[in-house]
Write a protein that holds these residues in place. Structure first.
Motif, PDB file in Angstrom:
ATOM      1  N   ASN A   1       5.973  -2.595  -0.627  1.00 38.10           N
ATOM      2  CA  ASN A   1       4.848  -3.037  -1.440  1.00 38.10           C
ATOM      3  C   ASN A   1       5.212  -3.045  -2.925  1.00 38.10           C
ATOM      4  N   ILE A   2       5.960  -2.052  -3.359  1.00 35.44           N
ATOM      5  CA  ILE A   2       6.390  -1.984  -4.765  1.00 35.44           C
ATOM      6  C   ILE A   2       7.259  -3.191  -5.112  1.00 35.44           C
ATOM      7  N   PHE A   3       8.252  -3.469  -4.268  1.00 34.24           N
ATOM      8  CA  PHE A   3       9.188  -4.551  -4.580  1.00 34.24           C
ATOM      9  C   PHE A   3       8.635  -5.944  -4.284  1.00 34.24           C
ATOM     10  N   ASN A   4       7.541  -6.023  -3.532  1.00 35.78           N
ATOM     11  CA  ASN A   4       6.904  -7.318  -3.278  1.00 35.78           C
ATOM     12  C   ASN A   4       5.772  -7.602  -4.254  1.00 35.78           C
ATOM     13  N   ALA A   5       5.615  -6.754  -5.244  1.00 36.01           N
ATOM     14  CA  ALA A   5       4.568  -6.940  -6.245  1.00 36.01           C
ATOM     15  C   ALA A   5       4.798  -8.254  -6.998  1.00 36.01           C
TER      16      ALA A   5
ATOM     17  N   LEU B   1       4.209   1.983  -7.923  1.00 38.83           N
ATOM     18  CA  LEU B   1       5.135   3.111  -7.914  1.00 38.83           C
ATOM     19  C   LEU B   1       4.417   4.395  -8.328  1.00 38.83           C
ATOM     20  N   ARG B   2       3.629   4.333  -9.393  1.00 41.16           N
ATOM     21  CA  ARG B   2       2.874   5.522  -9.830  1.00 41.16           C
ATOM     22  C   ARG B   2       1.946   6.015  -8.723  1.00 41.16           C
ATOM     23  N   GLU B   3       1.286   5.076  -8.047  1.00 41.81           N
ATOM     24  CA  GLU B   3       0.391   5.441  -6.942  1.00 41.81           C
ATOM     25  C   GLU B   3       1.173   6.118  -5.813  1.00 41.81           C
ATOM     26  N   ALA B   4       2.342   5.577  -5.478  1.00 39.55           N
ATOM     27  CA  ALA B   4       3.152   6.151  -4.400  1.00 39.55           C
ATOM     28  C   ALA B   4       3.655   7.543  -4.780  1.00 39.55           C
ATOM     29  N   ILE B   5       4.086   7.712  -6.019  1.00 41.44           N
ATOM     30  CA  ILE B   5       4.558   9.025  -6.471  1.00 41.44           C
ATOM     31  C   ILE B   5       3.430  10.049  -6.370  1.00 41.44           C
ATOM     32  N   THR B   6       2.250   9.665  -6.826  1.00 41.91           N
ATOM     33  CA  THR B   6       1.086  10.559  -6.746  1.00 41.91           C
ATOM     34  C   THR B   6       0.748  10.871  -5.295  1.00 41.91           C
ATOM     35  N   LYS B   7       0.811   9.855  -4.435  1.00 42.90           N
ATOM     36  CA  LYS B   7       0.479  10.006  -3.019  1.00 42.90           C
ATOM     37  C   LYS B   7       1.395  11.021  -2.323  1.00 42.90           C
TER      38      LYS B   7
END
Length: 129
Positions: free
Chosen positions: A20-24, A34-40
């Motif tokens: 999802n990050i790289f398909n943005a 990326l920030r959302e994934a790190i927080t998750k």
């Protein structure tokens, strides 16, 4: 990233988040994902979150290229194809008399491929930005 996933059942979810990050559509949206994934993953997989924070931003440089080039650059399809061609051509010889002989053959294959890319097949059109 999969080496830092603590549970096997999380692997598909982590892979989907990274995809999802790289398909943005653009870099700012990718950084947001990326920030959302790190927080998750900060609480459930802190090593993964640290890995993402340190390594994924380097991969986001792909967004500085024209959209038409991004997929061609970020995938390893071209490299995999080149490696298959080297493998196919070296299998014919089967046993090399020494390391230098192998190096000469592989170098010749790479030079031939380079010539094809320079004058024949156009992989990236740098003029059409």
């Amino acid at each position: 990233a999969q080496a830092y996933v603590p549970r096997k059942d999380m692997q598909a979810e982590v892979a989907a988040d990274i995809r999802n990050i790289f398909n943005a559509p653009n870099r700012s949206k990718a950084e947001e994902f990326l920030r959302e994934a790190i927080t998750k993953y900060q609480k459930t997989a802190s090593k993964l979150a640290d890995w993402m924070e340190n390594n994924i931003p380097e991969g986001l440089t792909i967004f500085s290229f024209p959209a038409a080039h991004q997929r061609l650059i970020r995938t390893t399809n071209g490299l995999e194809r080149l490696n298959r061609e080297i493998k196919r051509r070296t299998r014919v010889v089967s046993i090399f008399p020494n390391e230098g002989a192998c190096l000469r053959l592989v170098s010749a294959i790479l030079m031939e491929t380079s010539d094809e890319w320079e004058v024949g097949r156009l992989y990236l059109n740098l003029e059409a930005r």
